[in-house]
Write a protein that holds these residues in place. Structure first.
Motif, PDB file in Angstrom:
ATOM      1  N   LYS A  13       0.848  -1.192   0.000  1.00  0.00           N
ATOM      2  CA  LYS A  13       0.000   0.000   0.000  1.00  0.00           C
ATOM      3  C   LYS A  13       0.893   1.255   0.000  1.00  0.00           C
ATOM      4  N   GLY A  14       0.531   2.208  -0.821  1.00  0.00           N
ATOM      5  CA  GLY A  14       1.311   3.442  -0.865  1.00  0.00           C
ATOM      6  C   GLY A  14       2.459   3.413  -1.858  1.00  0.00           C
ATOM      7  N   VAL A  15       2.689   2.285  -2.491  1.00  0.00           N
ATOM      8  CA  VAL A  15       3.739   2.183  -3.524  1.00  0.00           C
ATOM      9  C   VAL A  15       3.048   2.164  -4.882  1.00  0.00           C
ATOM     10  N   TYR A  16       3.323   3.188  -5.681  1.00  0.00           N
ATOM     11  CA  TYR A  16       2.601   3.360  -6.949  1.00  0.00           C
ATOM     12  C   TYR A  16       3.552   3.147  -8.132  1.00  0.00           C
ATOM     13  N   PRO A  17       3.122   2.351  -9.118  1.00  0.00           N
ATOM     14  CA  PRO A  17       3.991   2.087 -10.281  1.00  0.00           C
ATOM     15  C   PRO A  17       3.845   3.176 -11.352  1.00  0.00           C
ATOM     16  N   TYR A  18       4.948   3.806 -11.705  1.00  0.00           N
ATOM     17  CA  TYR A  18       4.899   4.894 -12.688  1.00  0.00           C
ATOM     18  C   TYR A  18       5.431   4.496 -14.061  1.00  0.00           C
TER      19      TYR A  18
END
Ligand SMILES: Cc1cc2nc3c(=O)[nH]c(=O)nc-3n(C[C@H](O)[C@H](O)[C@H](O)COP(=O)(O)O)c2cc1C
Length: 176
Positions: free
Chosen positions: A140-145
């Motif tokens: 949670k809180g880790v977003y793939p860019y």
């Protein structure tokens, strides 16, 4: 080779040899990303190395349009560049968030190191982030860019004239 020559020689590669990338090369690319600068030195970026058939299949699932031979563009190596979004610096005046900037610098430094190492690369943003979150079980809180697709190239750089034609002219690039 000068940096400018390296930058001029880079192109988006979408066909790769069926050949694994050596661990020392993978390590050098990761190191180039690790030492990237970040706003306020916050280092929100995190990188996942996708280099097994199972992980590459998951990468391909994030964008079926680019899926080929069990990977994105059939590449043997893909880096998934993410951000711990709450760690990124926010500019107080307009709330500009540095997630995209910081992760882009990481991706760019990795791309140029991969180029220096003789690999072909393609920077890929056109994938479904929610599918990546699920496929890679991101915390949670880790977003793939970004994804950085890498491998030994099986295509070649467009000729210099063609390349220049799809690059912004200097007269447009410079604001006066
Ligand atoms: C932020 C970013 C996102 C990109 N996303 C994709 C993508 O999802 N799929 C793709 O095939 N190429 C993607 N590209 C590659 C661009 O299409 C390519 O860099 C551009 O057409 C210029 O060509 P060149 O890299 O060969 O100079 C992306 C490039 C950047 C910088």
């Amino acid at each position: 080779m000068s940096y400018l020559d390296l930058a001029r020689g880079r192109y988006s590669c979408r066909e790769f040899e069926d050949r694994a990338v050596e661990q020392a090369v993978v390590d050098a690319i990761v190191e180039a990303g690790r030492i990237a600068p970040s706003a306020c030195n916050n280092h929100p970026s995190r990188v996942m190395v996708l280099d097994t058939p199972e992980l590459l299949e998951k990468a391909a699932a994030c964008q079926p349009r680019f899926a080929r031979d069990g990977s994105i563009f059939g590449a043997p190596l893909v880096f998934l560049i993410c951000s711990v979004t709450d760690d990124a610096w926010v500019r107080p005046y307009d709330q500009m968030n540095s997630n995209e900037i910081d992760t882009s610098i990481v991706c760019d430094q990795m791309m140029m190191e991969a180029t220096e190492q003789g690999l072909g690369t393609c920077w890929v943003c056109h994938f479904k982030p929610e599918v990546a979150q699920e496929q890679f079980n991101l915390p949670k809180g880790v977003y793939p860019y970004h994804m950085l697709v890498c491998g030994y190239p099986a295509d070649h750089i467009a000729d210099p004239e063609h390349r220049e034609a799809r690059t912004i002219p200097l007269s447009d690039f410079l604001l006066k």
